[in-house]
Design a protein around this motif. Structure first.
Motif, PDB file in Angstrom:
ATOM      1  N   PHE A  54      -9.619   4.801   9.816  1.00  0.00           N
ATOM      2  CA  PHE A  54      -8.780   3.608   9.831  1.00  0.00           C
ATOM      3  C   PHE A  54      -7.956   3.444  11.094  1.00  0.00           C
ATOM      4  O   PHE A  54      -7.300   2.421  11.277  1.00  0.00           O
ATOM      5  N   GLN A  55      -7.952   4.440  11.962  1.00  0.00           N
ATOM      6  CA  GLN A  55      -7.187   4.306  13.201  1.00  0.00           C
ATOM      7  C   GLN A  55      -7.843   3.317  14.164  1.00  0.00           C
ATOM      8  O   GLN A  55      -9.053   3.181  14.195  1.00  0.00           O
ATOM      9  N   VAL A  75       0.856  -1.183   0.000  1.00  0.00           N
ATOM     10  CA  VAL A  75       0.000   0.000   0.000  1.00  0.00           C
ATOM     11  C   VAL A  75       0.896   1.238   0.000  1.00  0.00           C
ATOM     12  O   VAL A  75       1.794   1.354   0.839  1.00  0.00           O
ATOM     13  N   LEU A  76       0.654   2.133  -0.937  1.00  0.00           N
ATOM     14  CA  LEU A  76       1.417   3.371  -1.016  1.00  0.00           C
ATOM     15  C   LEU A  76       0.488   4.566  -0.848  1.00  0.00           C
ATOM     16  O   LEU A  76      -0.557   4.646  -1.502  1.00  0.00           O
ATOM     17  N   VAL A  77       0.862   5.474   0.038  1.00  0.00           N
ATOM     18  CA  VAL A  77       0.197   6.767   0.154  1.00  0.00           C
ATOM     19  C   VAL A  77       1.139   7.771  -0.480  1.00  0.00           C
ATOM     20  O   VAL A  77       2.200   8.069   0.058  1.00  0.00           O
ATOM     21  N   SER A  78       0.746   8.284  -1.642  1.00  0.00           N
ATOM     22  CA  SER A  78       1.647   9.120  -2.431  1.00  0.00           C
ATOM     23  C   SER A  78       1.163  10.563  -2.420  1.00  0.00           C
ATOM     24  O   SER A  78      -0.013  10.849  -2.640  1.00  0.00           O
ATOM     25  N   GLU A  92       0.343  10.496   9.149  1.00  0.00           N
ATOM     26  CA  GLU A  92      -0.664   9.927  10.043  1.00  0.00           C
ATOM     27  C   GLU A  92      -1.570   8.951   9.296  1.00  0.00           C
ATOM     28  O   GLU A  92      -1.921   7.888   9.820  1.00  0.00           O
ATOM     29  N   LEU A  93      -1.937   9.298   8.066  1.00  0.00           N
ATOM     30  CA  LEU A  93      -2.761   8.378   7.276  1.00  0.00           C
ATOM     31  C   LEU A  93      -1.970   7.116   6.940  1.00  0.00           C
ATOM     32  O   LEU A  93      -2.508   5.997   7.029  1.00  0.00           O
ATOM     33  N   ALA A  94      -0.707   7.284   6.566  1.00  0.00           N
ATOM     34  CA  ALA A  94       0.121   6.121   6.241  1.00  0.00           C
ATOM     35  C   ALA A  94       0.257   5.195   7.445  1.00  0.00           C
ATOM     36  O   ALA A  94       0.186   3.970   7.318  1.00  0.00           O
TER      37      ALA A  94
END
Length: 317
Positions: free
Chosen positions: A316-317, A203-206, A222-224
């Protein structure tokens, strides 16, 4: 009937994704020529690699046990000797750092034409027709190579071979001239956050220029963290010095094929898209509904990232 010889790629004990993709490319060519697909596995844990690469479409796997890591001279000698033994019409190598190192040398040793960074291959009689991209992917060109030829293939342009194959696995006793081996890998040194390989991430958060300033990067981090994802970026983020070069996706960065690619504030220039279009699922967050990234996204969120990202993180936390 003419055979195809493809070469697998590995680094630091791990097969690269392109090793499975080159099987697909080689099988397609072999089907057109009516020949067999031979796969060369050179150096490293060759028996383990051969077992993993024994996929549908491979007719024979040839292992060359010599050293643990890539070596230009070993690969060049082994491939030219395999070519003399098998007499294939085409030799396919990855368009990787390693592949681009030895492919021209192999072509020179065999007196064959070479075409690099191909995104499509087909035959027209005895001619190899190779498709390449130019001007940042805006233009496609075709190159015709008559007779035997060497070609490198771009990663993520062919699907990975699947299924369990029944290829024969044969140890090839290459006669390596040690006096002609001019270098040896003695170790690795990580630089610039080199412990992170974005090409291996699921999974990549770009993040792109839409993040506006470096102080806003913690929002992305934080999202990553919530997604157990790896952070990557478009070129402007790296050019600004906000993230190291090894995080850059695109033609001048890395080609990635994660399960999920979340593009945040990225417009989707052709150079960037070339590096991530092979992702299984693409999610785009952008305030511009006409941004090119929105056209290729599986899920396009037309909204302000400063509103969407915190909401996703909380979810998602």
């Amino acid at each position: 009937m003419s055979d195809v010889l493809a070469v697998a790629d590995h680094r630091r004990g791990e097969l690269r994704d392109v090793s499975y993709e080159i099987i697909t490319a080689g099988r397609q060519l072999a089907d057109e020529t009516g020949g067999d697909l031979h796969l060369a596995v050179i150096s490293g844990t060759v028996d383990d690699f051969a077992e993993k690469l024994n996929r549908e479409g491979v007719d024979a796997i040839h292992t060359v046990s010599h050293g643990e890591e890539f070596n230009h001279d070993v690969y060049t000698q082994a491939i030219t000797q395999l070519y003399d033994e098998l007499a294939p019409q085409f030799v396919l190598t990855p368009n990787s750092v390693n592949g681009l190192d030895y492919a021209p040398a192999v072509a020179k040793a065999l007196d064959l034409p070479v075409v690099t960074d191909t995104v499509g291959l087909e035959t027209d009689g005895d001619t190899l027709v190779a498709t390449r991209e130019m001007y940042g992917g805006k233009v496609e060109t075709t190159n015709e190579l008559s007779g035997e030829a060497v070609a490198t293939i771009r990663g993520a342009e062919w699907p990975a071979a699947e299924g369990t194959g029944d290829a024969s696995v044969e140890a090839f006793d290459a006669d390596i001239d040690e006096d002609a081996v001019g270098s040896t890998v003695t170790g690795f040194e990580e630089v610039g956050g080199g412990d992170v390989d974005i090409s291996e991430a699921d999974v990549l958060v770009s993040v792109g220029r839409g993040i506006e300033e470096e102080d806003n990067l913690p929002l992305i981090e934080e999202l990553a963290d919530a997604l157990d994802a790896t952070i990557s970026s478009s070129r402007p983020i790296v050019d600004n010095g906000w993230l190291p070069k090894n995080r850059q996706v695109g033609q001048s960065g890395k080609v990635v094929t994660p399960d999920v690619y979340i593009a945040i504030g990225i417009s989707g220039a052709v150079q960037h898209v070339a590096g991530m279009k092979g992702s299984d699922t693409i999610v785009a967050i952008n305030t511009d509904p006409n941004a090119p990234i929105m056209d290729i996204a599986d899920y396009a969120i037309h909204d302000d990232l400063f509103d969407v990202v915190p909401a996703l993180t909380e979810e998602f936390q």
